[in-house]
Motif scaffolding. Structure first.
Motif, PDB file in Angstrom:
ATOM      1  N   UNK A 132       0.815  -1.215   0.000  1.00  0.00           N
ATOM      2  CA  UNK A 132       0.000   0.000   0.000  1.00  0.00           C
ATOM      3  C   UNK A 132       0.839   1.252   0.000  1.00  0.00           C
ATOM      4  N   UNK A 133       1.974   1.229   0.713  1.00  0.00           N
ATOM      5  CA  UNK A 133       2.830   2.416   0.746  1.00  0.00           C
ATOM      6  C   UNK A 133       3.504   2.662  -0.601  1.00  0.00           C
ATOM      7  N   UNK A 134       3.651   1.623  -1.415  1.00  0.00           N
ATOM      8  CA  UNK A 134       4.232   1.771  -2.749  1.00  0.00           C
ATOM      9  C   UNK A 134       3.160   1.868  -3.828  1.00  0.00           C
ATOM     10  N   UNK A 135       1.895   1.953  -3.420  1.00  0.00           N
ATOM     11  CA  UNK A 135       0.804   2.000  -4.382  1.00  0.00           C
ATOM     12  C   UNK A 135       0.810   3.308  -5.155  1.00  0.00           C
ATOM     13  N   UNK A 136       0.262   3.261  -6.372  1.00  0.00           N
ATOM     14  CA  UNK A 136       0.122   4.473  -7.195  1.00  0.00           C
ATOM     15  C   UNK A 136      -1.161   5.235  -6.861  1.00  0.00           C
ATOM     16  N   UNK A 137      -2.011   4.655  -6.022  1.00  0.00           N
ATOM     17  CA  UNK A 137      -3.241   5.335  -5.609  1.00  0.00           C
ATOM     18  C   UNK A 137      -2.940   6.216  -4.403  1.00  0.00           C
ATOM     19  N   UNK A 138      -3.094   7.530  -4.527  1.00  0.00           N
ATOM     20  CA  UNK A 138      -2.668   8.449  -3.448  1.00  0.00           C
ATOM     21  C   UNK A 138      -3.345   8.192  -2.107  1.00  0.00           C
ATOM     22  N   UNK A 139      -4.626   7.864  -2.106  1.00  0.00           N
ATOM     23  CA  UNK A 139      -5.335   7.677  -0.844  1.00  0.00           C
ATOM     24  C   UNK A 139      -4.791   6.450  -0.107  1.00  0.00           C
ATOM     25  N   UNK A 140      -4.628   5.336  -0.835  1.00  0.00           N
ATOM     26  CA  UNK A 140      -4.086   4.120  -0.222  1.00  0.00           C
ATOM     27  C   UNK A 140      -2.678   4.370   0.298  1.00  0.00           C
ATOM     28  N   UNK A 141      -1.853   5.017  -0.510  1.00  0.00           N
ATOM     29  CA  UNK A 141      -0.472   5.289  -0.106  1.00  0.00           C
ATOM     30  C   UNK A 141      -0.428   6.186   1.121  1.00  0.00           C
ATOM     31  N   UNK A 142      -1.296   7.202   1.182  1.00  0.00           N
ATOM     32  CA  UNK A 142      -1.318   8.120   2.319  1.00  0.00           C
ATOM     33  C   UNK A 142      -1.760   7.408   3.591  1.00  0.00           C
ATOM     34  N   UNK A 143      -2.808   6.600   3.508  1.00  0.00           N
ATOM     35  CA  UNK A 143      -3.302   5.899   4.690  1.00  0.00           C
ATOM     36  C   UNK A 143      -2.249   4.941   5.253  1.00  0.00           C
ATOM     37  N   UNK A 144      -1.611   4.183   4.372  1.00  0.00           N
ATOM     38  CA  UNK A 144      -0.586   3.234   4.833  1.00  0.00           C
ATOM     39  C   UNK A 144       0.615   3.964   5.412  1.00  0.00           C
ATOM     40  N   UNK A 145       1.025   5.050   4.773  1.00  0.00           N
ATOM     41  CA  UNK A 145       2.179   5.807   5.261  1.00  0.00           C
ATOM     42  C   UNK A 145       1.893   6.420   6.628  1.00  0.00           C
ATOM     43  N   UNK A 146       0.700   6.987   6.792  1.00  0.00           N
ATOM     44  CA  UNK A 146       0.344   7.601   8.075  1.00  0.00           C
ATOM     45  C   UNK A 146       0.306   6.548   9.179  1.00  0.00           C
ATOM     46  N   UNK A 147      -0.297   5.399   8.905  1.00  0.00           N
ATOM     47  CA  UNK A 147      -0.356   4.337   9.917  1.00  0.00           C
ATOM     48  C   UNK A 147       1.041   3.883  10.307  1.00  0.00           C
ATOM     49  N   UNK A 148       1.897   3.621   9.326  1.00  0.00           N
ATOM     50  CA  UNK A 148       3.246   3.113   9.610  1.00  0.00           C
ATOM     51  C   UNK A 148       4.048   4.125  10.415  1.00  0.00           C
ATOM     52  N   UNK A 149       4.012   5.383   9.999  1.00  0.00           N
ATOM     53  CA  UNK A 149       4.843   6.389  10.663  1.00  0.00           C
ATOM     54  C   UNK A 149       4.348   6.699  12.066  1.00  0.00           C
ATOM     55  N   UNK A 150       3.022   6.691  12.262  1.00  0.00           N
ATOM     56  CA  UNK A 150       2.499   6.959  13.609  1.00  0.00           C
ATOM     57  C   UNK A 150       2.851   5.823  14.557  1.00  0.00           C
TER      58      UNK A 150
END
Length: 385
Positions: free
Chosen positions: A200-218
């Motif tokens: 998901x973090x490497x996805x080309x879909x911005x919403x999926x990438x943003x959600x996964x990135x926010x979860x991982x970093x938090x």
């Protein structure tokens, strides 16, 4: 002037000779690994001196002078301390470990019902061993039974309330049983969820990438103690009135989500290490995204990051000790809790219990480490001779 060429043809083979003594065997290994350079020789001497100073008293305390049997603190205390040992005695109190062994394994789980966690342990071993042996077939079915069926079945066996089994509330669970349950569920959940988060973090879909990135970093930005505290104390505040979630289940969810965030970054590192040509080749064959990931990209990526995956598993196994902050007692927590037993209070009891707990943790972690090394060598197809 006569010239002629003389040819020599050997009629028999030379007998095979043994290699030089200094090139094979223990002497060669010592020269190569311990005495290769002057610095290596100095470090080897220092290590030998350190072992010579540490090992004899450690062996004496752990085994020779240790108290192995007995029914109370008297066998682990000197006469001046109210015990039966001579003055100046100091040794491990393995009698304490032996007397509390069942408690260290199962916590306060009812004695008459301890056959239930033993049954779950036997089922776990019966399903785990075949999946660890490469040549045994039907790995898919084995994995489904181990990671899908067994956790659900184990939950009903351990907690009871069905099929005539008495209900055993989770606050009574403890010891090594809690450590293994938390670590196994955390491992079983964190690996697939971590893979999904990495993709998901490497996805080309911005919403999926943003959600996964926010979860991982938090999640990676806060300590596990905070996650457990929030799952135990804060989560009930957001639930409807009268609705509650079992404390043990909250701990399992918190540990699993925490490990998933770290696993996602490990897997993402493996995905980034795969050359772009692999994905382009899969696209040229007309494979879909999931076919490309399942058949080509993920197998190579996961093989590259086996050390990182196992390192995360080992860290998760050790981090289960932090559940003591929410009133649950894993192996280390239950060992420390029994230090307050007046029947076994002595100067050497705490250290003996901690040595036992440390050795148990080391045994499991070392086993995971050795098996990961075995799998690395087996899967290292490109460097086999």
């Amino acid at each position: 002037m006569n010239t002629h060429q003389t040819n020599f043809v050997r009629t028999s083979m030379l007998e095979q000779s043994t290699p030089p003594v200094l090139e094979k065997g223990y002497i060669a290994w010592i020269r190569k690994n311990l005495l290769a350079t002057p610095l290596d020789a100095v470090l080897t001497i220092i290590a030998i001196l350190a072992l010579a100073a540490f090992l004899p008293p450690a062996i004496k305390w752990l085994f020779i002078d240790a108290s192995w049997t007995g029914g109370g603190r008297g066998v682990c205390a000197t006469a001046a301390q109210g015990g039966s040992q001579p003055e100046g005695w100091s040794g491990a109190c393995w009698a304490f470990v032996g007397a509390k062994f069942d408690v260290f394994m199962f916590g306060r789980y009812p004695i008459d019902e301890r056959w239930r966690p033993m049954l779950v342990g036997a089922l776990f071993i019966a399903l785990l061993v075949p999946i660890l042996i490469p040549r045994i077939p039907h790995k898919g079915l084995n994995a489904i039974l181990l990671f899908g069926v067994l956790p659900v079945l184990s939950f009903f066996i351990l907690i009871g309330g069905v099929l005539g089994l008495p209900y055993v509330e989770t606050p009574l669970w403890g010891g090594l049983m809690v450590t293994l349950i938390l670590s196994f569920v955390g491992i079983a959940v964190s690996l697939p969820l971590g893979i999904v988060l990495a993709l998901g973090r490497r996805s080309t879909m911005p919403v999926i990438r943003l959600l996964c990135t926010v979860f991982i970093e938090i999640v990676r930005g806060i300590p596990l103690i905070t996650v457990l505290f929030m799952a135990s104390v804060m989560l009930p505040l957001f639930l409807p009135q009268g609705m509650t979630v079992d404390k043990f289940l909250r701990a399992v969810i918190g540990v699993s989500l925490f490990a998933s965030a770290y696993m996602a970054e490990v897997v993402r590192g493996g995905l980034q290490a795969i050359p772009k040509g692999q994905a382009e080749g899969a696209d040229s064959l007309g494979l879909s995204y999931w076919q490309k990931m399942r058949l080509i990209i993920l197998p190579q990526a996961l093989k590259l990051v086996i050390p990182g995956i196992v390192n995360t598993f080992i860290g998760l196994f050790k981090d289960t000790s932090l559940v003591s902050i929410i009133g649950m007692f894993d192996l280390l927590g239950i060992v420390r809790q029994n230090f307050s037993d007046a029947n076994w209070a002595s100067p050497v009891t705490p250290l003996s219990g901690l040595v036992f707990a440390g050795f148990t943790f080391w045994l499991f972690c070392f086993g995971m480490s050795r098996y990961s090394g075995f799998m690395e060598r087996k899967l290292d197809k490109g460097h086999k001779r």
